[in-house]
Structures are given as C-alpha cells and as structure tokens.
Design a protein around this motif. Structure first.
Motif: not given
Length: 204
Positions: A146-160, A34-38
């Motif tokens: 503003p300067s780009t400090f870090s770009i977002a990477l595709v997360p490998g594991t769910a946080s919720g 029932r639960v969808v990973p976030v």
C-alpha cells in the motif's frame, strides 16, 4: 396553562441563568481537576490493485483488498512490529484498544486512527501501525505494498476530555435542572393568585 407557565419562567429567568452559570462552573472545575484530555492522530494508506491490471480490474481488486487489509491490524504480528519500531513493550490488547481502522465508503483509503492521552505518542503509534501494516502486507500476503496517503501529525488540540465540552454540558444541565425545578414549583403551587381563583376554589 402553558401561557401562564411561560410568563412564570420568563419572570424567573435570573434563576435559570444562575443554574447555567453554576452548571458550567461545576463541570468546568471537574474537567480541569479530574478529566485527562485525549488526543487523536490519523495516518492513511492508499490500497493499490495488482500491477499491470486494467483500470476497472484495479479498482475492483483494490476495493476487495481494502476490506481484507482491515483484518491485518488485528494480528499479533502487526502489534509486535509496532512495539519493535517504537521500542516499547505494550500489551497487544492495550494497543488494540487505542486503534481504530476505518474505510470511508467508495474509497480505497484506510484511516488508521489512534487515541491516546499523549499527543505525540498518538501520532507515533498511528505512523508505526501504517509502517508495520505495509511491511506485513508485503511480506505475508504476496501483494503490492500500500502507498502512504498521509502521515499522522501531532494533534494540537484534544478530541475528547476537553474543558470546553464539559462547560457546554454544564450549561445545558444547569438550564434543564433549573427549568425543571421551576416547572415543578409552578405545578405544585395551588395557592389562589387572583380573584377568579378565589371564586373558583370557593365555588362562588
């Protein structure tokens, strides 16, 4: 008698273990079906001060701008820039609901965090917001980009919504329910269990 209660629970430890296993299995099965990973992805911007300012002034200006720039992400223009970059047509309120912008204390770094059930989309939206904010700030606020400090990477594991979290909660819930039921049975059981109990109840 707390000591007696302790030994009673110790003698029923197998029931508590069964409660733990049952809770883990039930909530684990619920999470699986029932639960969808976030997933959570975060891009970061570094806020610079005015060009040519002294170091102290630059730090002060940068700190103030960091607070101002958090308001940029609440404008419909930035949301539209994100839609344009991604080629989507998301509702502004839907985009806002996925977005969280924070500024860690004593830093000039903006954390642009996006939560979504699609890991790649979460990273794409976070990076699109960083790009849109830089463009909006430069064109509208007449200040340094503003300067780009870090770009977002595709997360490998769910946080919720992950199965592990539900299994742990199931273990805790099963333990509490089994233990609580045993305590209730212990407290409600008024049968005499020793010669001393018989003497006390018979007033001998």
């Amino acid at each position: 008698d707390l000591v007696e209660l302790f030994y009673y629970l110790l003698s029923k430890v197998h029931i508590i273990l069964l409660g733990m296993i049952a809770g883990a299995l039930l909530l684990g099965a619920y999470a699986t079906n029932r639960v969808v990973p976030v997933y959570t992805a975060t891009s970061k911007l570094y806020i610079v001060g005015s060009t040519g300012a002294s170091i102290i002034a630059d730090l002060q200006i940068g700190t103030v701008l960091t607070m101002d720039y958090q308001e940029v992400f609440k404008t419909w223009e930035v949301h539209q820039l994100v839609n344009d970059e991604l080629g989507t047509n998301y509702n502004y309120s839907y985009l806002q609901s996925m977005l969280t912008v924070t500024n860690p204390e004593d830093t000039r770094i903006l954390y642009i965090t996006v939560r979504n059930t699609d890991a790649k989309l979460a990273a794409d939206i976070a990076n699109a917001y960083a790009s849109a904010a830089k463009r909006f700030i430069t064109e509208t606020m007449n200040t340094d980009e503003p300067s780009t400090f870090s770009i977002a990477l595709v997360p490998g594991t769910a946080s919720g919504g992950g199965i592990t979290g539900y299994v742990i909660r199931g273990i805790l819930l099963g333990t509490v329910l089994a233990g609580g039921l045993l305590v209730l049975v212990f407290l409600l059981d008024s049968r005499p269990k020793s010669p001393e109990d018989v003497m006390r109840y018979a007033n001998i």
